[in-house]
Design a protein around this motif. Structure first.
Motif, PDB file in Angstrom:
ATOM      1  N   LEU A 188       0.824  -1.206   0.000  1.00  0.00           N
ATOM      2  CA  LEU A 188       0.000   0.000   0.000  1.00  0.00           C
ATOM      3  C   LEU A 188       0.862   1.262   0.000  1.00  0.00           C
ATOM      4  CD1 LEU A 188      -2.752  -1.260   2.406  1.00  0.00           C
ATOM      5  CD2 LEU A 188      -3.171  -0.408   0.097  1.00  0.00           C
ATOM      6  N   SER A 189       2.002   1.222   0.652  1.00  0.00           N
ATOM      7  CA  SER A 189       2.930   2.355   0.612  1.00  0.00           C
ATOM      8  C   SER A 189       3.376   2.623  -0.820  1.00  0.00           C
ATOM      9  CB  SER A 189       4.151   2.086   1.491  1.00  0.00           C
ATOM     10  OG  SER A 189       3.811   1.996   2.848  1.00  0.00           O
ATOM     11  N   LEU A 190       3.770   1.558  -1.528  1.00  0.00           N
ATOM     12  CA  LEU A 190       4.217   1.733  -2.901  1.00  0.00           C
ATOM     13  C   LEU A 190       3.064   2.153  -3.808  1.00  0.00           C
ATOM     14  CD1 LEU A 190       6.865  -1.055  -3.418  1.00  0.00           C
ATOM     15  CD2 LEU A 190       7.092   1.335  -4.065  1.00  0.00           C
ATOM     16  N   GLN A 191       1.868   1.640  -3.527  1.00  0.00           N
ATOM     17  CA  GLN A 191       0.718   2.054  -4.330  1.00  0.00           C
ATOM     18  C   GLN A 191       0.468   3.550  -4.171  1.00  0.00           C
ATOM     19  OE1 GLN A 191      -0.360   0.884  -6.850  1.00  0.00           O
ATOM     20  NE2 GLN A 191      -2.175  -0.376  -6.550  1.00  0.00           N
ATOM     21  N   GLU A 192       0.609   4.032  -2.941  1.00  0.00           N
ATOM     22  CA  GLU A 192       0.409   5.456  -2.665  1.00  0.00           C
ATOM     23  C   GLU A 192       1.518   6.291  -3.310  1.00  0.00           C
ATOM     24  OE1 GLU A 192      -1.782   8.454  -0.244  1.00  0.00           O
ATOM     25  OE2 GLU A 192      -2.180   6.334  -0.570  1.00  0.00           O
ATOM     26  N   LEU A 193       2.770   5.886  -3.127  1.00  0.00           N
ATOM     27  CA  LEU A 193       3.895   6.663  -3.629  1.00  0.00           C
ATOM     28  C   LEU A 193       3.970   6.680  -5.157  1.00  0.00           C
ATOM     29  CD1 LEU A 193       6.605   5.470  -1.082  1.00  0.00           C
ATOM     30  CD2 LEU A 193       5.634   7.770  -1.223  1.00  0.00           C
ATOM     31  N   SER A 194       3.490   5.628  -5.790  1.00  0.00           N
ATOM     32  CA  SER A 194       3.576   5.522  -7.248  1.00  0.00           C
ATOM     33  C   SER A 194       2.354   6.073  -7.957  1.00  0.00           C
ATOM     34  CB  SER A 194       3.781   4.061  -7.651  1.00  0.00           C
ATOM     35  OG  SER A 194       2.608   3.293  -7.371  1.00  0.00           O
ATOM     36  N   GLY A 195       1.359   6.514  -7.211  1.00  0.00           N
ATOM     37  CA  GLY A 195       0.140   6.999  -7.837  1.00  0.00           C
ATOM     38  C   GLY A 195      -0.695   5.893  -8.444  1.00  0.00           C
ATOM     39  N   GLY A 196      -0.700   4.725  -7.780  1.00  0.00           N
ATOM     40  CA  GLY A 196      -1.556   3.630  -8.228  1.00  0.00           C
ATOM     41  C   GLY A 196      -0.960   2.749  -9.304  1.00  0.00           C
TER      42      GLY A 196
END
Length: 354
Positions: free
Chosen positions: A75-83
Protein backbone atom coordinates in the motif's frame (compact mmCIF):
# COMPACT_ATOMS: atom_id res chain seq x y z
CA UNK A 1 -0.72 -7.92 -25.67
CA UNK A 2 1.50 -5.81 -23.40
CA UNK A 3 5.28 -5.92 -22.93
CA UNK A 4 6.97 -5.65 -19.54
CA UNK A 5 10.65 -5.87 -18.64
CA UNK A 6 12.77 -7.01 -15.73
CA UNK A 7 15.10 -4.39 -14.26
CA UNK A 8 17.75 -4.15 -11.55
CA UNK A 9 17.18 -0.67 -10.06
CA UNK A 10 20.61 -0.52 -8.39
CA UNK A 11 22.59 -1.00 -11.59
CA UNK A 12 24.23 2.12 -13.08
CA UNK A 13 21.89 3.66 -15.63
CA UNK A 14 18.77 1.91 -14.34
CA UNK A 15 16.79 5.12 -13.82
CA UNK A 16 17.60 6.31 -17.34
CA UNK A 17 16.64 2.90 -18.69
CA UNK A 18 13.31 3.05 -16.86
CA UNK A 19 12.51 6.48 -18.31
CA UNK A 20 13.49 5.34 -21.81
CA UNK A 21 11.43 2.15 -21.48
CA UNK A 22 8.43 4.23 -20.43
CA UNK A 23 8.93 6.41 -23.52
CA UNK A 24 9.11 3.32 -25.76
CA UNK A 25 5.75 2.08 -24.54
CA UNK A 26 6.86 -0.68 -22.20
CA UNK A 27 3.83 -1.32 -19.99
CA UNK A 28 5.58 -2.34 -16.77
CA UNK A 29 8.91 -2.82 -15.02
CA UNK A 30 9.44 -5.73 -12.63
CA UNK A 31 12.08 -6.19 -9.95
CA UNK A 32 13.13 -9.67 -8.79
CA UNK A 33 13.87 -10.71 -5.22
CA UNK A 34 15.95 -13.74 -4.35
CA UNK A 35 18.57 -13.57 -1.60
CA UNK A 36 20.14 -10.27 -2.56
CA UNK A 37 18.58 -6.83 -2.55
CA UNK A 38 14.90 -6.57 -1.76
CA UNK A 39 12.45 -5.69 -4.54
CA UNK A 40 10.35 -3.04 -2.81
CA UNK A 41 13.09 -0.50 -2.09
CA UNK A 42 14.24 -0.49 -5.72
CA UNK A 43 10.68 -0.06 -6.96
CA UNK A 44 10.20 2.98 -4.73
CA UNK A 45 13.26 4.51 -6.41
CA UNK A 46 11.84 3.77 -9.87
CA UNK A 47 8.47 5.19 -8.86
CA UNK A 48 10.15 8.53 -8.14
CA UNK A 49 11.91 8.53 -11.53
CA UNK A 50 8.96 7.60 -13.76
CA UNK A 51 5.44 8.82 -14.38
CA UNK A 52 3.14 6.29 -16.01
CA UNK A 53 4.83 2.91 -16.31
CA UNK A 54 3.57 0.04 -14.16
CA UNK A 55 5.80 -1.28 -11.37
CA UNK A 56 5.76 -4.84 -10.04
CA UNK A 57 7.63 -7.35 -7.92
CA UNK A 58 8.80 -10.58 -9.54
CA UNK A 59 8.47 -11.94 -6.92
CA UNK A 60 8.44 -11.29 -3.18
CA UNK A 61 8.81 -14.47 -1.18
CA UNK A 62 5.93 -15.44 1.07
CA UNK A 63 7.09 -15.90 4.64
CA UNK A 64 9.93 -13.41 4.35
CA UNK A 65 7.56 -10.75 5.72
CA UNK A 66 4.42 -11.07 7.77
CA UNK A 67 1.28 -10.76 5.60
CA UNK A 68 0.38 -7.52 7.39
CA UNK A 69 3.78 -5.96 6.69
CA UNK A 70 3.62 -7.14 3.09
CA UNK A 71 0.20 -5.51 2.76
CA UNK A 72 1.26 -2.17 4.23
CA UNK A 73 4.47 -2.15 2.18
CA UNK A 74 2.41 -2.77 -0.95
CA UNK A 75 0.00 0.00 0.00
CA UNK A 76 2.93 2.35 0.61
CA UNK A 77 4.22 1.73 -2.90
CA UNK A 78 0.72 2.05 -4.33
CA UNK A 79 0.41 5.46 -2.67
CA UNK A 80 3.89 6.66 -3.63
CA UNK A 81 3.58 5.52 -7.25
CA UNK A 82 0.14 7.00 -7.84
CA UNK A 83 -1.56 3.63 -8.23
CA UNK A 84 1.01 1.93 -10.50
CA UNK A 85 2.11 -0.92 -8.23
CA UNK A 86 1.43 -4.64 -8.65
CA UNK A 87 2.38 -7.14 -5.94
CA UNK A 88 3.86 -10.24 -7.53
CA UNK A 89 4.37 -12.93 -4.93
CA UNK A 90 5.38 -16.56 -4.73
CA UNK A 91 6.18 -19.32 -2.27
CA UNK A 92 9.87 -19.66 -3.21
CA UNK A 93 11.30 -22.93 -1.87
CA UNK A 94 12.90 -24.48 1.21
CA UNK A 95 16.45 -23.65 0.18
CA UNK A 96 15.70 -19.95 0.42
CA UNK A 97 13.00 -19.91 3.08
CA UNK A 98 14.73 -22.22 5.56
CA UNK A 99 18.32 -21.40 4.63
CA UNK A 100 18.04 -17.64 4.28
CA UNK A 101 14.92 -16.49 6.14
CA UNK A 102 14.81 -19.16 8.85
CA UNK A 103 11.14 -19.81 8.11
CA UNK A 104 9.79 -23.36 7.86
CA UNK A 105 8.58 -24.21 4.37
CA UNK A 106 5.11 -25.61 5.08
CA UNK A 107 1.84 -25.78 3.17
CA UNK A 108 2.72 -23.29 0.43
CA UNK A 109 -0.73 -23.19 -1.18
CA UNK A 110 -2.56 -22.51 2.09
CA UNK A 111 0.09 -19.93 3.00
CA UNK A 112 -0.57 -18.19 -0.32
CA UNK A 113 -4.33 -18.21 0.17
CA UNK A 114 -4.18 -16.76 3.66
CA UNK A 115 -1.61 -14.14 2.71
CA UNK A 116 -3.84 -12.90 -0.11
CA UNK A 117 -6.84 -12.87 2.24
CA UNK A 118 -4.98 -10.73 4.77
CA UNK A 119 -3.71 -8.36 2.07
CA UNK A 120 -7.30 -7.89 0.88
CA UNK A 121 -8.57 -7.18 4.42
CA UNK A 122 -5.90 -4.56 5.06
CA UNK A 123 -6.27 -3.04 1.58
CA UNK A 124 -9.95 -2.45 2.32
CA UNK A 125 -9.00 -0.67 5.54
CA UNK A 126 -10.86 -3.20 7.68
CA UNK A 127 -10.01 -4.40 11.18
CA UNK A 128 -7.64 -7.32 10.91
CA UNK A 129 -9.34 -10.46 12.10
CA UNK A 130 -8.43 -13.67 10.30
CA UNK A 131 -9.35 -17.19 11.36
CA UNK A 132 -6.63 -18.89 9.34
CA UNK A 133 -4.76 -22.14 9.85
CA UNK A 134 -1.37 -20.56 9.06
CA UNK A 135 -2.07 -17.00 10.18
CA UNK A 136 -4.80 -16.83 12.88
CA UNK A 137 -4.99 -13.15 13.80
CA UNK A 138 -4.92 -12.06 16.53
CA UNK A 139 -3.10 -15.11 17.87
CA UNK A 140 -5.72 -17.14 19.77
CA UNK A 141 -3.39 -17.86 22.70
CA UNK A 142 -1.79 -14.41 22.87
CA UNK A 143 -2.50 -10.90 24.07
CA UNK A 144 -2.78 -9.29 20.65
CA UNK A 145 -5.53 -6.85 19.73
CA UNK A 146 -7.72 -6.53 16.68
CA UNK A 147 -6.28 -3.49 14.91
CA UNK A 148 -7.49 -1.31 12.07
CA UNK A 149 -4.73 -0.44 9.57
CA UNK A 150 -3.40 3.11 9.63
CA UNK A 151 -3.29 3.33 5.82
CA UNK A 152 -5.52 4.71 3.10
CA UNK A 153 -7.61 1.88 1.57
CA UNK A 154 -6.63 1.07 -2.01
CA UNK A 155 -6.75 -1.92 -4.31
CA UNK A 156 -3.41 -3.66 -4.76
CA UNK A 157 -3.36 -6.08 -7.72
CA UNK A 158 -1.91 -9.40 -6.58
CA UNK A 159 -0.23 -11.69 -9.09
CA UNK A 160 0.84 -15.18 -8.05
CA UNK A 161 3.82 -17.09 -9.44
CA UNK A 162 2.30 -20.57 -9.49
CA UNK A 163 3.44 -23.77 -11.18
CA UNK A 164 1.69 -26.70 -9.46
CA UNK A 165 -1.97 -27.56 -10.17
CA UNK A 166 -3.24 -26.64 -6.69
CA UNK A 167 -1.47 -23.29 -6.66
CA UNK A 168 -2.65 -22.61 -10.21
CA UNK A 169 -6.27 -23.25 -9.20
CA UNK A 170 -5.81 -20.92 -6.26
CA UNK A 171 -4.38 -18.27 -8.57
CA UNK A 172 -7.38 -18.53 -10.86
CA UNK A 173 -9.66 -18.23 -7.84
CA UNK A 174 -8.16 -15.32 -5.88
CA UNK A 175 -5.44 -13.48 -7.84
CA UNK A 176 -5.55 -10.59 -10.29
CA UNK A 177 -2.87 -12.12 -12.46
CA UNK A 178 -0.54 -15.07 -12.98
CA UNK A 179 3.25 -15.02 -13.33
CA UNK A 180 3.82 -18.07 -15.49
CA UNK A 181 7.37 -19.37 -15.31
CA UNK A 182 8.30 -22.20 -17.70
CA UNK A 183 5.23 -21.59 -19.87
CA UNK A 184 5.10 -23.32 -23.26
CA UNK A 185 2.23 -22.27 -25.57
CA UNK A 186 2.11 -25.69 -27.24
CA UNK A 187 1.32 -27.27 -23.87
CA UNK A 188 -0.68 -24.34 -22.48
CA UNK A 189 -3.43 -26.44 -20.89
CA UNK A 190 -0.95 -27.86 -18.38
CA UNK A 191 -1.09 -24.43 -16.76
CA UNK A 192 -4.22 -22.79 -18.14
CA UNK A 193 -6.49 -25.75 -17.35
CA UNK A 194 -6.09 -25.49 -13.55
CA UNK A 195 -6.13 -21.67 -13.77
CA UNK A 196 -9.45 -21.86 -15.60
CA UNK A 197 -10.89 -24.26 -13.03
CA UNK A 198 -9.98 -21.88 -10.22
CA UNK A 199 -11.41 -18.89 -12.04
CA UNK A 200 -14.69 -20.72 -12.59
CA UNK A 201 -14.89 -21.50 -8.86
CA UNK A 202 -14.90 -17.74 -8.27
CA UNK A 203 -17.50 -17.10 -10.97
CA UNK A 204 -15.11 -15.60 -13.48
CA UNK A 205 -13.04 -16.57 -16.54
CA UNK A 206 -9.39 -16.50 -17.56
CA UNK A 207 -10.10 -13.20 -19.30
CA UNK A 208 -10.39 -11.66 -15.83
CA UNK A 209 -6.69 -12.38 -15.15
CA UNK A 210 -3.56 -10.80 -16.56
CA UNK A 211 -1.61 -13.84 -17.79
CA UNK A 212 2.09 -12.95 -17.70
CA UNK A 213 4.71 -15.09 -19.44
CA UNK A 214 8.32 -14.33 -18.41
CA UNK A 215 10.56 -14.90 -21.44
CA UNK A 216 14.22 -14.36 -22.17
CA UNK A 217 14.46 -12.24 -25.32
CA UNK A 218 17.44 -12.64 -27.61
CA UNK A 219 17.46 -11.68 -31.29
CA UNK A 220 19.66 -13.58 -33.73
CA UNK A 221 20.64 -12.98 -37.35
CA UNK A 222 20.29 -16.60 -38.42
CA UNK A 223 18.63 -19.85 -37.43
CA UNK A 224 21.99 -21.22 -36.34
CA UNK A 225 22.56 -18.27 -34.00
CA UNK A 226 19.05 -18.73 -32.65
CA UNK A 227 19.66 -22.41 -31.95
CA UNK A 228 22.90 -21.54 -30.14
CA UNK A 229 21.04 -19.02 -27.99
CA UNK A 230 18.32 -21.55 -27.24
CA UNK A 231 21.00 -24.05 -26.22
CA UNK A 232 22.48 -21.57 -23.74
CA UNK A 233 19.08 -20.89 -22.22
CA UNK A 234 18.32 -24.60 -22.02
CA UNK A 235 21.57 -25.27 -20.17
CA UNK A 236 20.64 -22.55 -17.70
CA UNK A 237 17.82 -24.78 -16.50
CA UNK A 238 20.27 -27.46 -15.30
CA UNK A 239 20.74 -25.76 -11.94
CA UNK A 240 17.00 -25.20 -11.59
CA UNK A 241 16.28 -28.86 -12.29
CA UNK A 242 19.23 -30.39 -10.49
CA UNK A 243 19.68 -28.28 -7.38
CA UNK A 244 16.37 -26.77 -6.35
CA UNK A 245 14.40 -28.78 -3.83
CA UNK A 246 17.48 -30.62 -2.53
CA UNK A 247 19.38 -30.15 0.71
CA UNK A 248 23.07 -29.42 0.63
CA UNK A 249 24.71 -32.80 0.45
CA UNK A 250 22.04 -34.05 -1.92
CA UNK A 251 19.57 -35.45 0.62
CA UNK A 252 15.89 -34.81 -0.07
CA UNK A 253 13.49 -33.96 2.70
CA UNK A 254 11.32 -36.88 3.76
CA UNK A 255 9.24 -35.45 6.61
CA UNK A 256 5.68 -35.42 5.18
CA UNK A 257 4.68 -32.68 7.61
CA UNK A 258 7.15 -30.32 6.00
CA UNK A 259 8.62 -30.34 2.52
CA UNK A 260 8.64 -33.51 0.42
CA UNK A 261 11.85 -32.82 -1.49
CA UNK A 262 9.97 -32.19 -4.73
CA UNK A 263 11.24 -29.64 -7.20
CA UNK A 264 8.45 -27.40 -8.51
CA UNK A 265 10.25 -26.68 -11.78
CA UNK A 266 11.04 -30.33 -12.41
CA UNK A 267 7.44 -31.26 -11.65
CA UNK A 268 6.25 -28.64 -14.14
CA UNK A 269 8.67 -29.76 -16.85
CA UNK A 270 7.56 -33.34 -16.30
CA UNK A 271 3.91 -32.34 -16.75
CA UNK A 272 4.98 -30.62 -19.96
CA UNK A 273 6.25 -33.97 -21.27
CA UNK A 274 9.94 -33.92 -20.34
CA UNK A 275 9.89 -36.29 -17.38
CA UNK A 276 12.58 -38.68 -18.62
CA UNK A 277 14.93 -35.86 -19.53
CA UNK A 278 14.35 -34.14 -16.18
CA UNK A 279 15.26 -37.32 -14.31
CA UNK A 280 18.47 -37.64 -16.34
CA UNK A 281 19.48 -34.05 -15.67
CA UNK A 282 18.72 -34.46 -11.97
CA UNK A 283 20.79 -37.63 -11.66
CA UNK A 284 23.76 -36.11 -13.48
CA UNK A 285 23.66 -32.91 -11.44
CA UNK A 286 23.47 -34.72 -8.10
CA UNK A 287 26.34 -36.96 -9.17
CA UNK A 288 28.48 -33.87 -9.65
CA UNK A 289 28.52 -34.21 -13.46
CA UNK A 290 27.42 -30.65 -14.03
CA UNK A 291 28.51 -30.15 -17.65
CA UNK A 292 26.83 -33.38 -18.69
CA UNK A 293 23.71 -32.26 -16.86
CA UNK A 294 23.69 -28.98 -18.77
CA UNK A 295 24.07 -30.75 -22.11
CA UNK A 296 21.26 -33.15 -21.19
CA UNK A 297 18.64 -30.40 -20.87
CA UNK A 298 16.39 -30.63 -23.96
CA UNK A 299 16.90 -27.83 -26.46
CA UNK A 300 13.14 -27.26 -26.53
CA UNK A 301 13.16 -26.06 -22.91
CA UNK A 302 15.38 -23.17 -24.00
CA UNK A 303 13.59 -22.56 -27.29
CA UNK A 304 9.93 -22.94 -26.36
CA UNK A 305 9.92 -21.11 -23.02
CA UNK A 306 11.68 -18.01 -24.42
CA UNK A 307 11.80 -15.69 -27.41
CA UNK A 308 15.09 -16.43 -29.14
CA UNK A 309 15.90 -16.37 -32.84
CA UNK A 310 15.35 -14.22 -35.89
CA UNK A 311 12.65 -11.56 -36.06
CA UNK A 312 10.43 -13.95 -38.03
CA UNK A 313 10.97 -16.79 -35.56
CA UNK A 314 10.20 -14.52 -32.61
CA UNK A 315 7.10 -13.15 -34.36
CA UNK A 316 5.86 -16.73 -34.80
CA UNK A 317 6.44 -17.48 -31.12
CA UNK A 318 4.66 -14.30 -30.04
CA UNK A 319 1.67 -15.30 -32.13
CA UNK A 320 1.52 -18.61 -30.31
CA UNK A 321 1.56 -16.89 -26.93
CA UNK A 322 -1.17 -14.53 -28.07
CA UNK A 323 -3.31 -17.35 -29.50
CA UNK A 324 -3.49 -19.18 -26.16
CA UNK A 325 -4.40 -16.06 -24.21
CA UNK A 326 -1.17 -14.67 -22.78
CA UNK A 327 -1.74 -10.96 -22.17
CA UNK A 328 1.70 -9.77 -21.04
CA UNK A 329 5.18 -10.79 -22.17
CA UNK A 330 7.71 -10.12 -19.41
CA UNK A 331 11.05 -9.66 -21.16
CA UNK A 332 14.26 -10.81 -19.49
CA UNK A 333 17.13 -9.10 -21.27
CA UNK A 334 20.92 -9.35 -21.25
CA UNK A 335 23.60 -6.87 -22.20
CA UNK A 336 24.02 -3.21 -21.37
CA UNK A 337 21.01 -0.94 -21.19
CA UNK A 338 21.47 0.39 -24.74
CA UNK A 339 21.32 -3.17 -26.06
CA UNK A 340 18.31 -3.94 -23.88
CA UNK A 341 16.45 -0.88 -25.16
CA UNK A 342 17.20 -1.86 -28.75
CA UNK A 343 15.82 -5.36 -28.10
CA UNK A 344 12.73 -3.93 -26.39
CA UNK A 345 12.07 -1.61 -29.33
CA UNK A 346 12.26 -4.55 -31.76
CA UNK A 347 10.04 -6.66 -29.53
CA UNK A 348 7.38 -3.96 -29.13
CA UNK A 349 7.33 -3.40 -32.91
CA UNK A 350 6.74 -7.12 -33.55
CA UNK A 351 3.97 -7.29 -30.94
CA UNK A 352 2.31 -4.21 -32.46
CA UNK A 353 2.34 -5.82 -35.91
CA UNK A 354 0.59 -8.99 -34.73
Amino acid sequence: MKVGALIEPRAPGAAEFAVAAERLGVASLWVPEVWGYDALTGLAFLAAKTTDIGLGTFVVQLGSRSPALLATSALSLQELSGGRFTLGLGTSGPGVMEGWHGVRFRRPVQTTRETVEIIRIISRGERLEHSGEIYPLPLPDGDGSVLRPLVRPAHVPVYNAAMGPQNLRLTGEVADGWLGNAFIPEASEVFLGPLREGAELAGRTLADLDLVAPVAVEFADSREEGDAAARRHAEGYAFTIGAMGVRSGGQERSDPGRYSGRNFYSDAFSRLGYGDEVRTVTELWRAGRREEARRAVPLDLGRLTNLVGTDDAIADRIGRYRDVGITTLLAKLDGDYDAQLTALERLIAIVADQ
